[in-house]
Each structure stands twice: as structure tokens, then as C-alpha cells.
Design a protein around this motif. Structure first.
Motif, mmCIF file in Angstrom:
data_model
loop_
_atom_site.group_PDB
_atom_site.id
_atom_site.type_symbol
_atom_site.label_atom_id
_atom_site.label_comp_id
_atom_site.label_asym_id
_atom_site.label_seq_id
_atom_site.Cartn_x
_atom_site.Cartn_y
_atom_site.Cartn_z
ATOM 1 N N LEU A 165 34.937 25.135 37.478
ATOM 2 C CA LEU A 165 36.468 25.432 37.467
ATOM 3 C C LEU A 165 36.861 26.784 37.237
ATOM 4 N N VAL A 166 38.008 27.315 37.668
ATOM 5 C CA VAL A 166 38.222 28.638 37.430
ATOM 6 C C VAL A 166 38.439 29.022 35.861
ATOM 7 N N ALA A 167 38.941 28.135 35.184
ATOM 8 C CA ALA A 167 38.827 28.639 33.655
ATOM 9 C C ALA A 167 37.279 28.915 33.114
ATOM 10 N N SER A 168 36.500 27.704 33.333
ATOM 11 C CA SER A 168 35.314 27.705 32.881
ATOM 12 C C SER A 168 34.211 27.750 33.986
ATOM 13 N N PRO A 169 34.056 28.842 34.714
ATOM 14 C CA PRO A 169 33.279 28.691 35.810
ATOM 15 C C PRO A 169 31.602 28.530 35.720
ATOM 16 N N ILE A 170 30.980 27.892 36.546
ATOM 17 C CA ILE A 170 29.549 27.721 36.133
ATOM 18 C C ILE A 170 28.892 29.188 36.892
ATOM 19 N N LYS A 171 29.336 29.549 37.858
ATOM 20 C CA LYS A 171 28.999 30.877 38.428
ATOM 21 C C LYS A 171 30.343 31.694 38.554
ATOM 22 N N GLU A 172 30.353 32.675 38.090
ATOM 23 C CA GLU A 172 31.343 33.731 37.831
ATOM 24 C C GLU A 172 31.918 34.011 39.250
ATOM 25 N N PRO A 173 33.268 34.139 39.308
ATOM 26 C CA PRO A 173 33.993 34.603 40.742
ATOM 27 C C PRO A 173 33.336 35.717 41.406
ATOM 28 N N GLN A 174 33.001 35.665 42.522
ATOM 29 C CA GLN A 174 32.234 37.017 43.278
ATOM 30 C C GLN A 174 33.039 37.193 44.714
ATOM 31 N N LYS A 175 33.038 38.398 44.817
ATOM 32 C CA LYS A 175 33.573 38.957 46.254
ATOM 33 C C LYS A 175 32.473 38.895 47.134
ATOM 34 N N THR A 176 32.545 38.449 48.335
ATOM 35 C CA THR A 176 31.474 38.627 49.354
ATOM 36 C C THR A 176 32.188 38.788 50.931
ATOM 37 N N ILE A 177 31.152 38.926 51.696
ATOM 38 C CA ILE A 177 31.649 38.850 53.210
ATOM 39 C C ILE A 177 31.385 37.523 53.985
ATOM 40 N N TYR A 178 31.926 37.557 55.150
ATOM 41 C CA TYR A 178 31.652 36.598 56.067
ATOM 42 C C TYR A 178 30.295 36.766 56.697
ATOM 43 N N GLY A 179 29.649 35.851 57.057
ATOM 44 C CA GLY A 179 28.363 35.792 57.992
ATOM 45 C C GLY A 179 27.172 35.331 57.258
ATOM 46 N N LYS A 180 26.161 35.836 57.782
ATOM 47 C CA LYS A 180 24.918 35.082 57.262
ATOM 48 C C LYS A 180 24.321 35.903 56.092
ATOM 49 N N ASP A 181 24.726 36.908 55.769
ATOM 50 C CA ASP A 181 24.049 37.625 54.531
ATOM 51 C C ASP A 181 25.333 37.671 53.555
ATOM 52 N N GLY A 182 26.255 36.838 53.696
ATOM 53 C CA GLY A 182 27.660 36.632 52.710
ATOM 54 C C GLY A 182 27.713 35.320 52.255
ATOM 55 N N ILE A 183 28.833 34.689 52.634
ATOM 56 C CA ILE A 183 29.149 33.404 51.958
ATOM 57 C C ILE A 183 28.145 32.217 52.731
#
Length: 175
Positions: free
Chosen positions: A85-103
């Protein structure tokens, strides 16, 4: 006395040359075969889950939040994800990229660990559920890219939601 000559009409050949007609008909057949093949819609198979099953398995507390991964699509190819959940995330929000090394890498890791965990509980094939939230400022290509990632990773449980909570909107606007 004048002799009357009968004017006889010249007999025309009754044979018709169909060579040109055959080549035109073959061209038309090829044209229509190509256009019907190109006119077929190119679609992505969208699997939708059951809405009311009565034999749903009982999982330990917090297992549902652990299974959900939310992907937020923003402007300029911005991609933010979090687990739970955004209020209590298990893994904090992270910025990433598209593709095999990202999402894709994150999706594969999360799905593999959850499939192993659900197999221990006796209910195999219970991987992650991905919630895709494209913002109004994201482009259509980003949504197609994420749907391609779902297909590549083999994740069949995903939903496209267009509603944002205020916390999720803040995540997209943050630098």
C-alpha cells in the motif's frame, strides 16, 4: 443489266483472348488477400480474473499486500513502482526505467519469489498482481511498453486503473 453483288459481312473470329483478364484477376486476388491480412486487428490478450470465487485460498496476514506491485506512469517516460500500500509500503517507492535492467528485472524477481512462497503454502501459481496506473500526462507508448513487459515476464494478473490517490500523485510530481 446490272449485276447485284451481295455484300457479305466479314466473319469475325469467335475466339476471345482472356490473357489480360486472367492477369487482372490474379492481381485483384493478391490485392484483396493482402488487404484483408493487414486489416485484421492486432490485439493483446487481456486476461481478467474471476470476480466471485468461493474457494479462494486463505493466506497469512499481509500476503495480499505483498502480492501487489503498483506501477505509476508519469510524463517524460517517468516510471515509479512500489510494493504493498502507498501509505505503508513493503518496498519503498522507487523510480526506474523501462526494459530488462529496469522494471522487467523487478517484476521477474518479485514474481519468482512469490511463486516459490505460494508453492510452500500449497497453492502454486499465485504470483504478483500488478496495478498499472497511467497518469493523464503519460503517453500511450508508455502503457504499451508496460503491457509488453507483462507479456514478456508472463504475468497474467494485472489491472489498468486510472484513479490516483493524492499520495500517488505526489510520488509522480516529486523529482
Amino acid at each position: 443489266m446490272e449485276t447485284c453483288k451481295k455484300v457479305r459481312s466479314k466473319k469475325l473470329s469467335t475466339r476471345v483472348d482472356l490473357t489480360a483478364m486472367v492477369s487482372v484477376s490474379f492481381l485483384l486476388i493478391i490485392f484483396f488477400m493482402v488487404t484483408t491480412e493487414l486489416a485484421k486487428p492486432k490485439i493483446l490478450d487481456l486476461n481478467q480474473g474471476d470476480n466471485g470465487c468461493c474457494d479462494c485460498p486463505r493466506y497469512p496476514e499481509g500476503y495480499g499486500e505483498n502480492r501487489s506491485l503498483t506501477i505509476l506512469l508519469g510524463e517524460n517516460n517517468k516510471l515509479v513502482y512500489f510494493v504493498g500500500l502507498v501509505a505503508s509500503p513493503i518496498k519503498e517507492p522507487q523510480k526506474t526505467i523501462y526494459g530488462k535492467d529496469g522494471i522487467r528485472k523487478e517484476l521477474l524477481l518479485r514474481n519468482k519469489s512469490l511463486l516459490a512462497y505460494s508453492a510452500k503454502l500449497g497453492k502454486p501459481k499465485r504470483g504478483i498482481v500488478v496495478i498499472i496506473k497511467p497518469s493523464k500526462k503519460s503517453n500511450y507508448g508508455n502503457l504499451v511498453d508496460i503491457l509488453d513487459e507483462m507479456k514478456i515476464t508472463g504475468i497474467n494478473s494485472y489491472a489498468i486503473v486510472d484513479e490516483f490517490t493524492p499520495e500517488e500523485s505526489k510520488l509522480l510530481t516529486a523529482k
